[in-house]
Design a protein around this motif. Structure first.
Motif, PDB file in Angstrom:
ATOM      1  N   LYS A  79       0.849  -1.184   0.000  1.00 35.12           N
ATOM      2  CA  LYS A  79       0.000   0.000   0.000  1.00 35.12           C
ATOM      3  C   LYS A  79       0.890   1.241   0.000  1.00 35.12           C
ATOM      4  CE  LYS A  79      -4.079   1.860   1.854  1.00 35.12           C
ATOM      5  NZ  LYS A  79      -5.375   1.555   1.426  1.00 35.12           N
ATOM      6  N   LEU A  80       0.618   2.149  -0.928  1.00 40.25           N
ATOM      7  CA  LEU A  80       1.391   3.380  -1.010  1.00 40.25           C
ATOM      8  C   LEU A  80       0.909   4.381   0.036  1.00 40.25           C
ATOM      9  CD1 LEU A  80       1.488   3.823  -4.882  1.00 40.25           C
ATOM     10  CD2 LEU A  80       3.310   3.009  -3.414  1.00 40.25           C
ATOM     11  N   ALA A  81       1.760   5.326   0.354  1.00 43.12           N
ATOM     12  CA  ALA A  81       1.418   6.319   1.369  1.00 43.12           C
ATOM     13  C   ALA A  81       0.311   7.258   0.885  1.00 43.12           C
ATOM     14  CB  ALA A  81       2.644   7.130   1.742  1.00 43.12           C
ATOM     15  N   PHE A  82       0.296   7.533  -0.411  1.00 42.89           N
ATOM     16  CA  PHE A  82      -0.693   8.438  -0.980  1.00 42.89           C
ATOM     17  C   PHE A  82      -1.450   7.727  -2.089  1.00 42.89           C
ATOM     18  CE2 PHE A  82       2.746  11.431   0.320  1.00 42.89           C
ATOM     19  CZ  PHE A  82       2.057  12.056   1.338  1.00 42.89           C
ATOM     20  N   SER A  83      -2.606   8.276  -2.426  1.00 39.82           N
ATOM     21  CA  SER A  83      -3.379   7.715  -3.527  1.00 39.82           C
ATOM     22  C   SER A  83      -2.979   8.402  -4.836  1.00 39.82           C
ATOM     23  CB  SER A  83      -4.873   7.890  -3.264  1.00 39.82           C
ATOM     24  OG  SER A  83      -5.205   9.259  -3.261  1.00 39.82           O
ATOM     25  N   LYS A  84      -3.588   7.952  -5.921  1.00 43.29           N
ATOM     26  CA  LYS A  84      -3.258   8.498  -7.236  1.00 43.29           C
ATOM     27  C   LYS A  84      -3.569   9.986  -7.314  1.00 43.29           C
ATOM     28  CE  LYS A  84      -4.288   7.815 -12.098  1.00 43.29           C
ATOM     29  NZ  LYS A  84      -5.067   7.053 -13.084  1.00 43.29           N
ATOM     30  N   ILE A  85      -4.690  10.402  -6.732  1.00 36.58           N
ATOM     31  CA  ILE A  85      -5.076  11.811  -6.788  1.00 36.58           C
ATOM     32  C   ILE A  85      -4.079  12.689  -6.035  1.00 36.58           C
ATOM     33  CG2 ILE A  85      -6.647  11.707  -4.813  1.00 36.58           C
ATOM     34  CD1 ILE A  85      -7.252  13.751  -7.988  1.00 36.58           C
ATOM     35  N   ASN A  86      -3.493  12.172  -4.951  1.00 40.28           N
ATOM     36  CA  ASN A  86      -2.481  12.935  -4.221  1.00 40.28           C
ATOM     37  C   ASN A  86      -1.261  13.209  -5.101  1.00 40.28           C
ATOM     38  OD1 ASN A  86      -3.904  11.157  -1.951  1.00 40.28           O
ATOM     39  ND2 ASN A  86      -3.205  13.071  -1.054  1.00 40.28           N
ATOM     40  N   TYR A  87      -0.841  12.189  -5.842  1.00 40.23           N
ATOM     41  CA  TYR A  87       0.322  12.367  -6.716  1.00 40.23           C
ATOM     42  C   TYR A  87       0.014  13.320  -7.861  1.00 40.23           C
ATOM     43  CZ  TYR A  87       2.645   8.669  -4.157  1.00 40.23           C
ATOM     44  OH  TYR A  87       3.225   7.920  -3.175  1.00 40.23           O
ATOM     45  N   ILE A  88      -1.205  13.303  -8.365  1.00 42.79           N
ATOM     46  CA  ILE A  88      -1.587  14.234  -9.427  1.00 42.79           C
ATOM     47  C   ILE A  88      -1.570  15.664  -8.901  1.00 42.79           C
ATOM     48  CG2 ILE A  88      -3.516  14.955 -10.902  1.00 42.79           C
ATOM     49  CD1 ILE A  88      -4.205  11.955 -11.170  1.00 42.79           C
ATOM     50  N   ILE A  89      -2.101  15.862  -7.696  1.00 42.11           N
ATOM     51  CA  ILE A  89      -2.093  17.204  -7.093  1.00 42.11           C
ATOM     52  C   ILE A  89      -0.654  17.650  -6.828  1.00 42.11           C
ATOM     53  CG2 ILE A  89      -2.822  18.583  -5.104  1.00 42.11           C
ATOM     54  CD1 ILE A  89      -5.269  16.719  -4.891  1.00 42.11           C
ATOM     55  N   MET A  90       0.209  16.717  -6.394  1.00 43.83           N
ATOM     56  CA  MET A  90       1.614  17.065  -6.164  1.00 43.83           C
ATOM     57  C   MET A  90       2.298  17.493  -7.450  1.00 43.83           C
ATOM     58  SD  MET A  90       3.154  14.319  -3.523  1.00 43.83           S
ATOM     59  CE  MET A  90       2.378  13.977  -1.966  1.00 43.83           C
ATOM     60  N   LEU A  91       2.041  16.798  -8.532  1.00 45.92           N
ATOM     61  CA  LEU A  91       2.634  17.182  -9.814  1.00 45.92           C
ATOM     62  C   LEU A  91       2.141  18.553 -10.259  1.00 45.92           C
ATOM     63  CD1 LEU A  91       2.645  13.829 -11.785  1.00 45.92           C
ATOM     64  CD2 LEU A  91       4.596  15.099 -10.915  1.00 45.92           C
ATOM     65  N   ALA A  92       0.872  18.838 -10.015  1.00 52.91           N
ATOM     66  CA  ALA A  92       0.342  20.171 -10.337  1.00 52.91           C
ATOM     67  C   ALA A  92       1.040  21.236  -9.497  1.00 52.91           C
ATOM     68  CB  ALA A  92      -1.160  20.204 -10.107  1.00 52.91           C
ATOM     69  N   GLY A  93       1.289  20.932  -8.222  1.00 53.44           N
ATOM     70  CA  GLY A  93       1.990  21.876  -7.355  1.00 53.44           C
ATOM     71  C   GLY A  93       3.413  22.133  -7.818  1.00 53.44           C
ATOM     72  N   VAL A  94       4.095  21.081  -8.254  1.00 55.65           N
ATOM     73  CA  VAL A  94       5.461  21.249  -8.773  1.00 55.65           C
ATOM     74  C   VAL A  94       5.442  22.100 -10.038  1.00 55.65           C
ATOM     75  CG1 VAL A  94       7.397  20.003  -9.817  1.00 55.65           C
ATOM     76  CG2 VAL A  94       6.368  19.166  -7.709  1.00 55.65           C
ATOM     77  N   ALA A  95       4.443  21.892 -10.891  1.00 57.66           N
ATOM     78  CA  ALA A  95       4.330  22.700 -12.109  1.00 57.66           C
ATOM     79  C   ALA A  95       4.096  24.173 -11.774  1.00 57.66           C
ATOM     80  CB  ALA A  95       3.199  22.166 -12.983  1.00 57.66           C
ATOM     81  N   VAL A  96       3.265  24.449 -10.767  1.00 55.41           N
ATOM     82  CA  VAL A  96       3.017  25.841 -10.358  1.00 55.41           C
ATOM     83  C   VAL A  96       4.281  26.439  -9.752  1.00 55.41           C
ATOM     84  CG1 VAL A  96       1.674  27.304  -8.795  1.00 55.41           C
ATOM     85  CG2 VAL A  96       0.541  25.505 -10.085  1.00 55.41           C
ATOM     86  N   LEU A  97       5.028  25.661  -8.983  1.00 53.47           N
ATOM     87  CA  LEU A  97       6.297  26.156  -8.434  1.00 53.47           C
ATOM     88  C   LEU A  97       7.270  26.522  -9.557  1.00 53.47           C
ATOM     89  CD1 LEU A  97       6.913  23.684  -5.483  1.00 53.47           C
ATOM     90  CD2 LEU A  97       6.709  26.152  -5.314  1.00 53.47           C
ATOM     91  N   MET A  98       7.392  25.642 -10.534  1.00 49.04           N
ATOM     92  CA  MET A  98       8.291  25.922 -11.658  1.00 49.04           C
ATOM     93  C   MET A  98       7.847  27.158 -12.424  1.00 49.04           C
ATOM     94  SD  MET A  98       8.959  22.001 -12.916  1.00 49.04           S
ATOM     95  CE  MET A  98       9.639  22.493 -14.455  1.00 49.04           C
ATOM     96  N   LEU A  99       6.532  27.318 -12.587  1.00 56.04           N
ATOM     97  CA  LEU A  99       6.013  28.504 -13.263  1.00 56.04           C
ATOM     98  C   LEU A  99       6.362  29.770 -12.483  1.00 56.04           C
ATOM     99  CD1 LEU A  99       4.213  29.745 -15.512  1.00 56.04           C
ATOM    100  CD2 LEU A  99       2.297  29.433 -13.945  1.00 56.04           C
ATOM    101  N   GLY A 100       6.235  29.721 -11.165  1.00 59.20           N
ATOM    102  CA  GLY A 100       6.563  30.886 -10.342  1.00 59.20           C
ATOM    103  C   GLY A 100       8.028  31.276 -10.439  1.00 59.20           C
ATOM    104  N   PHE A 101       8.920  30.293 -10.412  1.00 61.05           N
ATOM    105  CA  PHE A 101      10.349  30.607 -10.548  1.00 61.05           C
ATOM    106  C   PHE A 101      10.669  31.104 -11.951  1.00 61.05           C
ATOM    107  CE2 PHE A 101      10.801  27.791  -6.783  1.00 61.05           C
ATOM    108  CZ  PHE A 101      11.400  28.729  -5.957  1.00 61.05           C
ATOM    109  N   PHE A 102       9.979  30.555 -12.958  1.00 65.00           N
ATOM    110  CA  PHE A 102      10.177  31.045 -14.321  1.00 65.00           C
ATOM    111  C   PHE A 102       9.712  32.494 -14.453  1.00 65.00           C
ATOM    112  CE2 PHE A 102       8.622  31.674 -18.670  1.00 65.00           C
ATOM    113  CZ  PHE A 102       9.822  31.484 -19.357  1.00 65.00           C
ATOM    114  N   ILE A 103       8.588  32.829 -13.836  1.00 62.56           N
ATOM    115  CA  ILE A 103       8.095  34.208 -13.869  1.00 62.56           C
ATOM    116  C   ILE A 103       9.112  35.153 -13.237  1.00 62.56           C
ATOM    117  CG2 ILE A 103       6.342  35.764 -12.890  1.00 62.56           C
ATOM    118  CD1 ILE A 103       4.314  33.501 -13.310  1.00 62.56           C
ATOM    119  N   MET A 104       9.726  34.724 -12.143  1.00 67.44           N
ATOM    120  CA  MET A 104      10.721  35.581 -11.484  1.00 67.44           C
ATOM    121  C   MET A 104      11.943  35.803 -12.364  1.00 67.44           C
ATOM    122  SD  MET A 104      10.701  34.816  -7.418  1.00 67.44           S
ATOM    123  CE  MET A 104      10.483  33.065  -7.371  1.00 67.44           C
TER     124      MET A 104
END
Length: 70
Positions: free
Chosen positions: A5-30
């Motif tokens: 059993k994994l620590a997180f479900s599939k939806i958690n990993y999808i939300i995490m990937l979205a968060g990483v994408a938003v972080l990368m976008l923020g650093f790119f904007i800077m």
């Protein structure tokens, strides 16, 4: 003992990937700020707000619990 059993479900990993994408976008904007030393609107206001939003999304991804399957 083969309960893989994994620590997180599939939806958690999808939300995490979205968060990483938003972080990368923020650093790119800077990096797109044309003022010296990043003292423009992009480097001081918009970019950091997007980065903080990315961290909030990561926090939500860690705490999110999906609906229980019966």
């Amino acid at each position: 003992m083969s309960n893989n059993k994994l620590a997180f479900s599939k939806i958690n990993y999808i939300i995490m990937l979205a968060g990483v994408a938003v972080l990368m976008l923020g650093f790119f904007i800077m990096t797109q700020d044309t003022e010296p030393y990043g003292f423009g609107t992009l480097g001081l206001t918009l970019g950091p707000i997007v980065v903080v939003l990315g961290f909030v999304i990561e926090f939500v991804a860690i705490l999110y619990k999906g609906k229980k399957e019966e």
